[in-house]
Every structure is written in C-alpha cells, then in structure tokens.
Design an enzyme around this catalytic site. Structure first.
Site, PDB file in Angstrom:
ATOM      1  N   GLU A  30       0.879  -1.161   0.000  1.00 34.39           N
ATOM      2  CA  GLU A  30       0.000   0.000   0.000  1.00 34.39           C
ATOM      3  C   GLU A  30       0.912   1.204   0.000  1.00 34.39           C
ATOM      4  O   GLU A  30       1.659   1.435   0.956  1.00 34.39           O
ATOM      5  CB  GLU A  30      -0.820  -0.040   1.284  1.00 34.39           C
ATOM      6  CG  GLU A  30      -2.259   0.271   1.083  1.00 34.39           C
ATOM      7  CD  GLU A  30      -2.954   0.333   2.406  1.00 34.39           C
ATOM      8  OE1 GLU A  30      -3.085   1.444   2.912  1.00 34.39           O
ATOM      9  OE2 GLU A  30      -3.327  -0.733   2.943  1.00 34.39           O
ATOM     10  N   ASP A  41      -5.592   9.944   9.481  1.00 37.47           N
ATOM     11  CA  ASP A  41      -4.331   9.407   9.984  1.00 37.47           C
ATOM     12  C   ASP A  41      -3.930   9.967  11.333  1.00 37.47           C
ATOM     13  O   ASP A  41      -4.129  11.147  11.617  1.00 37.47           O
ATOM     14  CB  ASP A  41      -3.205   9.694   8.975  1.00 37.47           C
ATOM     15  CG  ASP A  41      -3.315   8.786   7.762  1.00 37.47           C
ATOM     16  OD1 ASP A  41      -3.276   7.558   7.957  1.00 37.47           O
ATOM     17  OD2 ASP A  41      -3.451   9.295   6.643  1.00 37.47           O
ATOM     18  N   TYR A 155     -11.439  -3.245   2.431  1.00 31.42           N
ATOM     19  CA  TYR A 155     -10.546  -2.786   3.500  1.00 31.42           C
ATOM     20  C   TYR A 155     -11.381  -2.645   4.764  1.00 31.42           C
ATOM     21  O   TYR A 155     -12.246  -1.777   4.858  1.00 31.42           O
ATOM     22  CB  TYR A 155      -9.947  -1.430   3.098  1.00 31.42           C
ATOM     23  CG  TYR A 155      -8.778  -0.963   3.917  1.00 31.42           C
ATOM     24  CD1 TYR A 155      -8.803  -0.943   5.316  1.00 31.42           C
ATOM     25  CD2 TYR A 155      -7.608  -0.510   3.292  1.00 31.42           C
ATOM     26  CE1 TYR A 155      -7.730  -0.503   6.048  1.00 31.42           C
ATOM     27  CE2 TYR A 155      -6.522  -0.057   4.025  1.00 31.42           C
ATOM     28  CZ  TYR A 155      -6.588  -0.054   5.399  1.00 31.42           C
ATOM     29  OH  TYR A 155      -5.510   0.396   6.126  1.00 31.42           O
TER      30      TYR A 155
END
Lengths: 251, 398
Positions: A30, A41, A155
């Site tokens: 990734e 994040d 995911y």
C-alpha cells in the site's frame, strides 16, 4: 501487506523500502500519496506525509516511481491517497496514468460510496481496482453497498479511530469480518492499529490479509539518518509479520 | 419560490457533499436525520427561540450608523449588531442551536474547533449552560494570538487542546477535531462553527445563523420601508455572511458582497481569499473553493485576524460565487486596521478584526454611492479580543 508513504523520507528510499518489503514477504504494497491534511491518519503517518511533502513529492512523481519500479517487480501496488490531489489532477487522468504506470488498485480514505461516482466511471473499462473501506460504525446496508463497489479486496478498518499503533486488537474485528463475509465472497483485509507480528497472526486467523502501516512508518522515522539500519529494521520486522501471517494464511 | 439548496445529498450545485472517512458517514447520516426531524418541529423551534431571546439577547438592533455615514459621505449605512449578543459575536446563534440538537441526540461530549476563539467561547458557554463535557481544539499560534478567549473558555470549564500539527491554525484545529470525532463518534457531537465541513453541517449552521438575515430583513423593511441595495459581511468559513445573505437570496435587487481577508496581499500569496484567488477542491469534507497548489496540497492561509485565517470556504458561498449571486472581494491586513479604527472613532463601536475587513470595504465604496442607497453591514463581533493584535500592528505598547 505493508503501508509506506511515497517520498518518506525520499523517493529513492521509498523504492528501496518497497523492494525490501517485497523480499521480506509482502504480498501487496500500500503506497501512500502524501497529503497536507490527512484527517484519517494518526500522528505517525501525518509526520510521514509532512516529511514527504517537505521533500517536494508530487502525485506525478509517485506515479513515475511506480512506473520505474515495474521494471523490477510485479508485486501488486495499491495507491492510498486522499481525494483532493486526485481530484485536482482530474480523476480520469489520474486513473489512466495509474493504469499506465502499473498501479493495481486505489484506496481513497475520504471518498465514501456516496461521492465515488466520478471515480467509478473513470475506472470502468480499465484495470484499476477500487478498494473501499468498511468501518466499525458501518451499518449492514452500507457494508452491502461497499462490498458491491469494492474490487480487489475490502478494506476493513479495525478500530473506530485514526491510523496508529495500538496495544491490542479490538475485540470487534472478528464480528466485523464475519458480518462482511455474510454479504460477500470478496477478500477482506484488516488494517488500522495492527502493529506486531502477534497481532498480525491473530488477525490472519479471521481475515484474508493484514495491513500494517504506522508500525513500519515508525521504524522509518526512527532511522531517518541511517539508511542501512532503516532498511534492516524494516526488513526484519516485515519478515516477522509475514512469517506470522503465512503460518495461518496459505496463499 | 423557496430555495431548495442543498439537494438531498448535500450538494449546492457541484459544491458540498460528504468527503469523509467511512467511520463518519453513519454519524453524518444520523445527524442529518436528527436535524431533519427538529427542523420543522415547533417544540424545538420554540425552545431555540427562547434561548436566542432570553439567553443570547436577540433580537439585536439594526442600527443606523449616522456618523459613519456622514463621514463617508455616500450610502446610508446600517449595522446589524451581532456584537451585542451574549459572548460578543454571531457564533452563539449556531452554538445554541447545535447544543439543543446534540442534547436531543443524547450526546454527552462536545468537541469543537476554533480560530479566533469566538466559536470556542460560544461552545464553552453553551456547554457550561447545559452541563456537557467540552473540549476545544485550537491551533497553538491562535492560542498565542487570542489568549483572552482561551482564558474565557477555561473559566467556563472547557478544556482547550493546543494543536501543534501543520500551520498550527484553524485548518489544523479542524483536522484534529475531525480525528477526535472519528475516534469518539458514538458519544460525541462535533460542533462545527462555520458553514463548512461535510453535509449536513453547512446547512445546519446556515439555518441556525439565518436568524441574522431574517431579523435584518424585517428591521430594514420596518425602518426604511424598502430593501437594502447591498448587504456586506466578512467571510472566513462564511457563517455570519451566509446567515445574513440567505434570507435575501431571492431578493434579486439586493447585492450580496462577501469580504475575504487579503492578508499581506493576494499577489503575495499570503492571504485567505479562497473565493477570490483559490480554485475548486475537496477540503474538510466538502467540495469548495480552497487555496491549493498545482498538485492539490492545501496552502496555508494568512490573515491578521485568526477568524478569517482559513484556506477553505463554505460550499454555499462557493455556489454563490460560481453562479454570480454574491460577489466576493478582499481587504488586506493593514486596511482592516484602518476599518477597525474608523468604526471605533465614528461610532464608538470597536469591531472584531474579522468584521473590520468589511468595514474597510464599505469605507472604500460608500463614498461613491448616493445617499438614497442603503448598505447593511453584518457587524459580526466585538473587537475586545483583538486589542493586543491591533496595538502591536500600530506599534503601541500596552
């Protein structure tokens, strides 16, 4: 399946890191496209993004890097990046150039199915997998929709939160994975918060793939001024992860 | 004709939408549902109205600024006195609306971002009033610029969390509050202070702020017997501007003018004029005009006023700009100081530095207008919080 941010700390080192990860047993990379405001994040990947941007990394450079890497490796590469740089480039142009460069898939954490139409139109007819994310808060209806739109794999975000290193794997992962499985046959990969070989092994017992990001980026950060140790540490760690996972998952 | 913007998926034309991590999508849908259910619920509206009147002090005056008018020698200037609200700015309108909504949704914890600190203060205020846990994200640089507001928030029991990432201003405070929300979404309401972010925030904040324009429209009709020629407001994210613009949307004769922060100058690149000099992008959950580089990285904004120091702008403003319904101009840092002084000297009203941008713009255009024309300025906040910044700009030691 490791995550690294392209251009962290430099594009040349990203190339080395990516090849090292492949040798250490990674099945897919990734590869992050840095962004100035990465809201999904935690601090570790935020800093990686900042380091990469302060070196001037652009989306074109990331695509060029993948393109040149294709002379050396055919490991699947999924680009992970926020939507604005892609939108700015033009979704169509981005998809076309990604395919030409040899990118296999794309993960856009701030693009839920509701806003994905331009992307889905651009990838129809070209060979670029669209990987969407399922979160612990996703309802059944949403999981069905996300599974339907995802190509390559789904995911599964293991925690209600941002990316980062965590001490324990959330207890909800296993029920999430079974819920997703009840709606689809597509592979399910689990990420966010998986940071040790033990955790990876644990997740591998229920999922088809395990994504590790912040723990690897942290090793890059620790060895910023010592390339050799950086590559060694990352290799050793990735080997450990890979071994743990592969005892469980037979490819 | 009633305006139907945004559409069901939160788009104003091509702008707006919901560009957020999947984790937040269910929360946005839940918030939208909760909001739709109270929007036409008379019980909620009565409660909201009660607090606007009895707690915030509404309606506030639409004041004829005769000395300012005389000094500029042109159009007749009215001031919508949002500075007279409890906590000293328009921010309380939205904070009250959202806190009542959050209570109905059973949320126990409130988080918010703040730039100048006015929205942080408004949020801390309503959290104290309704006894909810309150955490405010504020850029480290803004904490220094606005120490008075930081102290006010803390006095009311809020925790102020310094944000040290990125440019350490409002943009980064928004990032951090969104990360917190991603993590604590089940128990927490994110109380966004401007008409930005993912749907339904821009419409919720607009609706709660449009009390400004509704009052203004009634007041000017009562006081002058006609609609104004221009309505002018400063624009950072754009909540006071949308609040006063929206009720005039269908009055086509009324010119709507938003004043952005030109910072050092638009040409220098150090400014916050996202509508004037930005381009279309996706930022903080919505498609809007934003300051960005060629490769889609967000460029830090600059303004002397912390409340305008933001590289994005609300999607509805983006739509108004694209369709030409409103016009957007910019005023530089030093001009805003002149605006600050002008209103203080002529009317005895010290305006917020944000508002001072709009004052400075009026000072530049009113003299060319004729006395039969009417201009309304949204006086979005009081300037006590800015006296240190202004003193520094004027080289005065306090």
């Amino acid at each position: 399946m490791p995550y690294i941010c392209a251009g962290d700390p430099t594009l040349d080192l990203s190339r080395e890191l990516l090849l090292t990860l492949e040798e250490a047993g990674a099945d897919l990379i990734e590869f992050g496209i840095p962004f100035s405001d990465p809201i999904a994040d935690g601090p570790i990947i935020q800093k990686a993004s900042e380091r990469s941007l302060s070196g001037g990394t652009s989306i074109d450079q990331v695509l060029n890097l993948v393109s040149s890497l294709r002379k050396e490796t055919d490991i699947p590469i999924a680009l992970m990046g926020y939507y604005n740089p892609i939108f700015r480039m033009g979704v169509d142009t981005f998809c076309q150039q990604a395919v030409d460069a040899g990118v296999d898939g794309v993960i856009i954490p701030d693009l839920p199915p509701e806003e994905a139409e331009p992307l889905l139109e651009s990838v129809s007819g070209c060979n670029l997998a669209t990987i969407f994310l399922v979160a612990p808060t996703s309802t059944s209806n949403r999981i069905v929709k996300i599974a339907e739109l995802s190509k390559g794999f789904i995911y599964c975000v293991s925690v209600t939160g941002v990316t980062g290193v965590r001490d324990v794997i959330s207890g909800q992962v296993s029920s999430m994975v079974s819920e997703i499985r009840s709606h689809t046959d597509k592979p399910i990969c689990v990420g966010f918060g998986v940071s040790t070989p033990e955790q990876a092994k644990q997740v591998a017992q229920i999922a088809d793939g395990v994504i590790v990001g912040s723990a690897i980026v942290k090793m890059i950060e620790k060895n910023l001024f010592d390339e050799l140790s950086m590559l060694q540490d990352v290799r050793r760690f990735a080997e450990g992860l890979s071994k743990g996972v592969k005892e469980i998952i037979v490819p | 004709m009633k305006q139907t913007m945004p559409d069901k998926t939160g788009h104003f034309g091509e702008f707006g939408g919901r560009y957020v991590p999947e984790t937040l999508m269910p929360a946005l849908l839940e918030l939208e549902e909760a909001y739709m259910s109270i929007k036409n619920d008379s019980e909620f509206q009565v409660e909201f109205d009660y607090y606007l009147r009895q707690y915030a002090g509404r309606p506030n005056p639409l004041y004829y600024a005769d000395r300012l008018t005389e000094k500029l020698g042109g159009a007749k200037i009215y001031l919508k006195r949002e500075d007279l609200n409890h906590t000293g700015a328009h921010k309380i309108n939205n904070a009250l609306g959202q806190i009542l909504l959050a209570r109905r949704m059973g949320k126990k914890r409130i988080i918010a971002e703040t730039g100048a600190g006015q929205h942080g203060v408004a949020t801390a205020t309503v959290c104290a009033k309704f006894n909810l846990e309150c955490e405010i994200y504020m850029g480290e640089e803004d904490i220094q610029r606005q120490s008075l507001n930081v102290f006010r928030m803390r006095l009311m029991g809020a925790t102020v969390i310094p944000v040290t990432s990125g440019s350490r201003t409002l943009k980064d405070a928004v990032n951090e509050s969104m990360r917190d929300w991603v993590t604590n979404v089940r128990t927490t309401h994110l109380l966004i202070g401007s008409v930005v972010g993912a749907h339904p925030y821009p419409v919720i904040v607009r609706d709660f702020q449009s009390v400004i324009g509704k009052e203004t429209r009634e007041q000017i009709l009562a006081q002058e017997g006609c609609l104004p020629d221009q309505v002018i407001a400063c624009v950072g994210g754009g909540s006071n501007a949308i609040g006063i613009f929206y009720p005039f949307y269908h009055d086509e004769s009324v010119e709507l003018i938003g004043v952005e922060a030109g910072g050092e100058s638009v040409l220098s690149g150090n400014h916050s004029a996202s509508l004037g000099a930005g381009s279309i992008g996706v930022f903080h959950g919505a498609k809007c005009y934003v300051l960005q580089g060629e490769d889609g990285q967000i460029t830090p904004a600059h303004s002397i006023s912390a409340g305008l120091d933001y590289p994005g702008v609300g999607p509805e403003h983006s739509f108004y700009r694209a369709t030409g319904r409103a016009k957007y101009v910019s005023i530089e840092d030093d001009e805003s100081i002149e605006g600050f002084k002008l209103l203080s000297e002529t009317e005895g009203i010290i305006p917020a530095l944000e508002t001072s941008h709009a004052v400075a713009y009026i000072a530049s255009v009113a003299p060319q207008m004729n006395p039969s024309q009417i201009v309304i300025l949204c006086l979005s906040g009081r300037g006590d919080k800015d006296v240190y910044t202004v003193a520094e700009a004027l080289n005065v030691e306090l």
